[in-house]
Design an enzyme around this catalytic site. Structure first.
Site, PDB file in Angstrom:
ATOM      1  N   HIS A 119       0.752  -1.213  -0.058  1.00 53.44           N
ATOM      2  CA  HIS A 119       0.012   0.032   0.104  1.00 53.44           C
ATOM      3  C   HIS A 119       0.941   1.256  -0.054  1.00 53.44           C
ATOM      4  CE1 HIS A 119      -2.354   3.028   1.912  1.00 53.44           C
ATOM      5  NE2 HIS A 119      -3.350   2.720   1.555  1.00 53.44           N
TER       6      HIS A 119
ATOM      7  N   VAL B 213       1.528   3.612   1.853  1.00 54.65           N
ATOM      8  CA  VAL B 213       2.320   4.004   2.901  1.00 54.65           C
ATOM      9  C   VAL B 213       3.123   3.276   3.335  1.00 54.65           C
ATOM     10  CG1 VAL B 213       0.351   5.797   3.675  1.00 54.65           C
ATOM     11  CG2 VAL B 213       0.430   3.604   4.471  1.00 54.65           C
ATOM     12  N   LYS B 214       3.457   1.977   3.099  1.00 53.27           N
ATOM     13  CA  LYS B 214       4.074   1.036   3.443  1.00 53.27           C
ATOM     14  C   LYS B 214       5.501   1.242   3.061  1.00 53.27           C
ATOM     15  CE  LYS B 214       0.955  -0.935   5.819  1.00 53.27           C
ATOM     16  NZ  LYS B 214      -0.465  -1.169   5.474  1.00 53.27           N
ATOM     17  N   ASN B 215       6.477   0.321   3.634  1.00 54.47           N
ATOM     18  CA  ASN B 215       7.853   0.595   3.379  1.00 54.47           C
ATOM     19  C   ASN B 215       8.186   0.510   1.751  1.00 54.47           C
ATOM     20  OD1 ASN B 215       8.649   0.829   6.014  1.00 54.47           O
ATOM     21  ND2 ASN B 215      10.247  -0.722   5.935  1.00 54.47           N
ATOM     22  N   LEU B 216       7.667  -0.543   1.116  1.00 59.76           N
ATOM     23  CA  LEU B 216       7.784  -0.758  -0.474  1.00 59.76           C
ATOM     24  C   LEU B 216       6.598  -0.601  -0.775  1.00 59.76           C
ATOM     25  CD1 LEU B 216       9.818  -3.530  -2.078  1.00 59.76           C
ATOM     26  CD2 LEU B 216       7.648  -2.983  -2.728  1.00 59.76           C
TER      27      LEU B 216
END
Ligand SMILES: *Cc1c(COP(=O)(O)O)cnc(C)c1O
Length: 406
Positions: free
Chosen positions: A194, A196-199
């Protein structure tokens, strides 16, 4: 205004997405397959299926295992609603557990008493990127007394012969537990990509299969890929290959969860630079915050490293000692007024209407509530340089001075 978690969209991402668009193939195809292969190399697990969200990935895994009405799935109360919603979508019952006071992860010491003959699965969540205690979880579920309780109702359940461990690793791609990557820690691990996630792939996720013998992970991958494409035995690309390969069959009424090659294009660029660039940068930001707040007796630092674990540095979950929920909210308001976006991870599920309505009570999860009341998540993103980190730290300290210490 310092944002909370903007994605890193640079020319490399734009070039690869553009190349996918110019290639003439935009849905699931060669880029998705290549991204899956790279994820397997990254996690060292035998098969990985890309999907359109972690939510879809978790639900596919539960459906593959045949989790349904009458079954129970153990989850922590401290998580995003997706962990519980997928269980409810399957018609099963989420059994919520309280969390550890220092890590926000499921309190494994409470698991055994919650296991019944109906328990089919445990979904630990690696909150903020710190892996849950998987060794302890396996110790519990493979204990003879617990394993004897397990009631298998279909072929996959009989084959496993015990509770399935399905990790919600939405936060923890690249984290380590006893030196192992998160895709190798349990039976099935689901990642989120998603925005906002790290990747990120804008929206997206992946299911990393790591099932023990006698399962063939490649076969489970193929089954889940068909299950995630309406049960259709040929995907769109296969249908275009060969002269008149139009005819297909529908094997079961499946879902629609496939990842597109446009998403995978972002993923390919993101994964290539993930370990040495993205994770390093996030670690530096964590260290900057640790160093600043270590000197303040009112700050409780989040745990990002233990002798067993290294986090993927997803969310910096700072806590403020001895404040209540209202004070925390006032602090957040003040921090925003100083030009810094912060956040709260998470509202424990029993605080939310949908779960209250189902009968969950926050009083049953005192640690989750306590952790939530004084938690403030600080911004962590690639372009947050050390000067901006200082601005964040000073805004928090200034807000504390104005609201709590006046
Ligand atoms: C983001 C998140 C999810 C859901 O991920 P999606 O890819 O948006 O479906 C699930 N669990 C946790 C803990 C999350 O933070």
């Amino acid at each position: 205004m310092i944002p909370f978690s903007p994605p890193r969209i640079d020319e490399d991402i734009i070039a690869e997405v553009t190349a996918a668009m110019r290639s003439g193939w935009i849905t699931t195809g060669p880029r998705t397959r290549q991204f899956e292969k790279m994820l397997c190399e990254f996690n060292q697990n035998p098969a990985t299926l890309c999907v359109n969200s972690a939510t879809a990935g978790l639900e596919l895994a539960l459906r593959w295992f045949g989790v349904g009405p009458g079954d129970e799935v153990i989850i922590p109360a401290y998580t995003y609603c997706a962990t519980a919603n997928v269980v409810l979508h399957c018609g099963a019952t989420p059994v919520m557990l309280d969390v550890c006071p220092d890590t926000f992860n499921i309190d494994v010491s409470q698991i055994e008493e919650k296991i019944s003959a109906c328990t089919k699965c445990i979904i630990p969540v690696d909150i903020a990127g710190l892996p849950a205690d998987y060794n302890k979880i396996y110790e519990i579920i493979t204990h003879e007394k617990v394993q004897r309780k397990f009631t298998a109702r279909n072929a996959n359940q009989r084959k496993l012969g015990r509770i399935l461990v399905l990790s919600d690793a939405a936060h923890s791609l690249g984290a380590l537990y006893h030196g192992k990557p998160t895709g190798l820690l349990c039976d099935i691990t689901v990642f989120s990509f998603h925005a906002v996630k790290n990747l990120t792939t804008a929206e997206g996720g992946a299911i990393a299969f790591n099932l023990p013998e006698p399962f063939n992970n490649t076969e489970v991958y193929k089954y889940c890929s068909v299950l995630g494409l309406h049960g259709q035995n040929k995907d769109a690309l296969e249908k275009t290959q060969g002269k008149a390969n139009w005819k297909y069959d529908i094997m079961m009424p499946g879902y629609k969860t496939n990842m597109t090659d446009i998403q995978a294009a972002m993923g390919l660029v993101e994964l290539k630079r993930y370990k040495n660039d993205t994770l390093n940068k996030r670690k530096q930001i964590f260290e900057h915050y640790h160093k600043y707040f270590d000197n303040r007796d009112w700050a409780i630092l989040p745990i990002s490293n233990t002798p067993q674990c290294e986090s993927s540095y997803h969310v910096y979950m700072l806590r403020i000692r001895d404040i209540d929920e209202q004070t925390r909210d006032a602090l957040i308001h003040e921090i925003f007024s100083l030009g810094v976006s912060v956040n709260v991870h998470f509202q424990p599920l029993p605080l939310l209407s949908a779960f209250k309505y189902l009968g969950y009570r926050i009083d049953d999860f005192p640690v989750a509530y306590g952790n939530y009341c004084n938690e403030i998540s600080l911004p962590v993103y690639y372009d947050l340089n050390s000067e901006l980190c200082n601005t964040v730290c000073e805004a928090v300290a200034e807000a504390y001075k104005r609201i709590v210490a006046q």
